[in-house]
Design a protein around this motif. Structure first.
Motif, short mmCIF file in Angstrom:
data_model
loop_
_atom_site.label_atom_id
_atom_site.label_comp_id
_atom_site.label_asym_id
_atom_site.label_seq_id
_atom_site.Cartn_x
_atom_site.Cartn_y
_atom_site.Cartn_z
N MET A 155 0.72 -1.25 0.11
CA MET A 155 0.05 0.09 0.08
C MET A 155 1.09 1.02 -0.04
SD MET A 155 -3.53 -0.95 2.15
CE MET A 155 -4.36 0.53 1.42
N ASP A 156 1.20 1.63 -1.19
CA ASP A 156 2.04 2.83 -1.52
C ASP A 156 1.80 3.52 -2.63
OD1 ASP A 156 4.70 4.22 -2.43
OD2 ASP A 156 5.30 3.27 -0.59
N ASN A 157 1.69 4.83 -2.96
CA ASN A 157 1.55 5.50 -4.12
C ASN A 157 2.48 5.20 -5.23
OD1 ASN A 157 -0.64 6.85 -3.13
ND2 ASN A 157 0.42 8.55 -2.33
N ASN A 158 3.55 4.67 -4.87
CA ASN A 158 4.50 4.16 -5.87
C ASN A 158 4.26 2.69 -6.36
OD1 ASN A 158 5.98 6.68 -5.96
ND2 ASN A 158 7.07 6.12 -3.75
N ALA A 159 3.26 2.08 -5.86
CA ALA A 159 3.02 0.58 -6.14
C ALA A 159 1.47 0.50 -6.60
CB ALA A 159 3.18 -0.22 -5.22
N LYS A 160 1.05 1.07 -7.46
CA LYS A 160 -0.45 1.16 -7.63
C LYS A 160 -0.79 1.47 -9.11
CE LYS A 160 -2.89 4.36 -5.54
NZ LYS A 160 -3.64 5.10 -4.47
N ILE A 161 -1.94 1.08 -9.58
CA ILE A 161 -2.61 1.64 -10.85
C ILE A 161 -3.88 2.27 -10.60
CG2 ILE A 161 -3.54 1.06 -12.97
CD1 ILE A 161 -1.47 -1.35 -13.31
N THR A 162 -3.97 3.48 -10.98
CA THR A 162 -5.36 4.17 -10.47
C THR A 162 -5.92 4.18 -11.86
OG1 THR A 162 -4.49 5.05 -8.61
CG2 THR A 162 -6.67 6.22 -9.74
N PHE A 163 -7.38 3.82 -12.24
CA PHE A 163 -7.93 3.84 -13.38
C PHE A 163 -8.94 4.94 -13.19
CE2 PHE A 163 -6.54 -0.48 -13.67
CZ PHE A 163 -6.07 -0.52 -14.77
N ASN A 164 -8.86 6.03 -13.71
CA ASN A 164 -9.90 7.12 -13.76
C ASN A 164 -11.22 7.13 -14.71
OD1 ASN A 164 -8.04 8.55 -12.18
ND2 ASN A 164 -6.95 8.74 -14.20
N LEU A 165 -12.31 7.24 -14.25
CA LEU A 165 -13.65 7.06 -14.60
C LEU A 165 -14.15 8.32 -15.58
CD1 LEU A 165 -15.35 4.63 -12.17
CD2 LEU A 165 -13.84 4.18 -13.86
N ASP A 166 -14.78 8.20 -16.57
CA ASP A 166 -15.48 9.30 -17.06
C ASP A 166 -17.05 9.50 -16.56
OD1 ASP A 166 -16.88 7.64 -18.59
OD2 ASP A 166 -15.96 7.68 -20.37
N GLU A 167 -17.36 10.73 -17.28
CA GLU A 167 -18.99 10.78 -16.69
C GLU A 167 -19.75 9.51 -16.90
OE1 GLU A 167 -20.17 14.29 -18.87
OE2 GLU A 167 -18.86 15.49 -17.52
N ASP A 168 -19.57 8.65 -17.81
CA ASP A 168 -20.45 7.55 -18.06
C ASP A 168 -20.08 6.41 -17.22
OD1 ASP A 168 -21.84 8.78 -20.11
OD2 ASP A 168 -20.37 8.49 -21.57
N GLY A 169 -18.81 6.48 -16.31
CA GLY A 169 -18.63 5.35 -15.49
C GLY A 169 -17.68 4.56 -16.26
N ASP A 170 -17.11 4.88 -17.34
CA ASP A 170 -16.19 4.11 -18.07
C ASP A 170 -14.60 4.66 -17.98
OD1 ASP A 170 -18.41 2.96 -19.23
OD2 ASP A 170 -18.28 4.13 -21.01
N ILE A 171 -13.69 3.52 -18.05
CA ILE A 171 -12.47 3.80 -17.76
C ILE A 171 -11.84 4.55 -18.88
CG2 ILE A 171 -9.95 2.86 -17.62
CD1 ILE A 171 -11.28 0.43 -16.33
N LYS A 172 -11.51 5.89 -18.61
CA LYS A 172 -10.78 6.70 -19.49
C LYS A 172 -9.38 6.93 -19.75
CE LYS A 172 -11.43 11.07 -17.30
NZ LYS A 172 -12.09 12.36 -17.15
N SER A 173 -8.66 6.70 -18.47
CA SER A 173 -7.59 6.84 -18.26
C SER A 173 -6.72 6.28 -17.04
CB SER A 173 -7.08 8.35 -18.28
OG SER A 173 -7.49 8.90 -17.02
N TYR A 174 -5.52 6.13 -17.19
CA TYR A 174 -5.07 5.59 -15.68
C TYR A 174 -3.58 6.24 -15.76
CZ TYR A 174 -1.94 2.61 -18.76
OH TYR A 174 -1.12 1.99 -19.77
#
Length: 281
Positions: A155-174
């Motif tokens: 649990m560290d910000n240097n060891a993760k993948i964050t998938f960002n969601l758009d207004e439709d709730g779909d993955i748009k970036s990471y």
């Protein structure tokens, strides 16, 4: 050696064996009594917590083991971006920052059912098999995967993948980060249980009255930095929310010693789930 001498030798051996067995029985009884007394004391403290209107789920008294480990944030992801496809990726401040050309739809009730198969594809993310879904850090605006290490997670910000969601709730970036060169620094040692961690946190006055424990997780978190390496230890990470606030406080307990580790408070829309049992990977 005559027959009488042989008898004496066997008799002495039986006496030694009997003494050893008696000592073992006494030791086992003492351990059982100690465990019974400790269990009784723990149950009393848990009742005190509930009288203080602190909501906790079923707590596990199971112990596990862990290591002191080291890991490096060396920016190695930059060298492995060539396999990524159908996205616009760049390396920025030690992380891969990418926008997908086609958003990914998924079942928001079970995101991992859609995302796990994608994580196995080299064209989607780098070394996706090294990560696993973390429902505790995920919410309505992001899906989080955290890096695995030593049969547990980091649990560290240097060891993760964050998938960002758009207004439709779909993955748009990471955004992806990774730790490398993970090494064991010391042989394994026993760690405290989830129940013991919560009790100590309560006794340290780190859990306010009229609050609830949203979740707990045992994971490796950073203890200190040595040159370019971080030293990580097994830690009980505990999320707490007071009833009159939406803010979530994260507390960390050293799973070896039971001491409270300094951590910053975190605000966010965490999963509102009271933990049940031990989450130990």
């Amino acid at each position: 050696m005559n027959f009488k001498r042989i008898q004496e030798v066997f008799l002495l051996a039986f006496i030694i064996l009997d003494v050893f067995l008696v000592l073992m029985i006494v030791q086992n009884r003492n351990m059982q009594t100690e465990n019974t007394n400790q269990s009784s004391a723990n149950a009393t403290i848990v009742k005190e917590m509930r009288r203080d209107e602190i909501s906790v789920g079923k707590l596990s008294n199971k112990r596990s083991s862990g290591y002191y480990i080291s890991a490096t944030n060396d920016g190695n992801l930059a060298n492995e971006m060539g396999n990524l496809r159908n996205q616009d990726a760049r390396f920025e401040n030690g992380a891969v920052v990418s926008t997908l050309r086609t958003p990914v739809q998924f079942d928001d009730r079970n995101p991992q059912n859609t995302i796990d198969p994608l994580m196995k594809k080299k064209s989607f993310v780098i070394n996706g098999d090294d990560y696993e879904y973390d429902p505790n850090q995920s919410n309505s605006s992001k899906i989080v995967y955290i890096q695995k290490a030593m049969t547990s997670t980091l649990m560290d910000n240097n060891a993760k993948i964050t998938f960002n969601l758009d207004e439709d709730g779909d993955i748009k970036s990471y955004t992806q980060t990774a730790l490398t060169n993970i090494k064991i620094l010391h042989e394994s040692a026993e760690t405290i249980s989830q129940e013991r961690a919560l009790i100590w946190l309560y006794q340290y006055n780190e859990i306010p009255n009229n609050s609830k424990v949203l979740w707990t997780r045992r994971a490796y978190t950073k203890l200190l930095n040595i040159k370019n390496n971080g030293v990580y230890i097994p830690t009980w990470v505990i999320a707490i929310q007071t009833r009159n606030s939406k803010d979530v406080s994260i507390r960390r307990i050293n799973a070896f010693t039971g001491s409270v580790l300094k951590t910053e408070n975190v605000q966010g829309n965490f999963k509102n789930k009271i933990t049940s049992g031990m989450e130990d990977n």
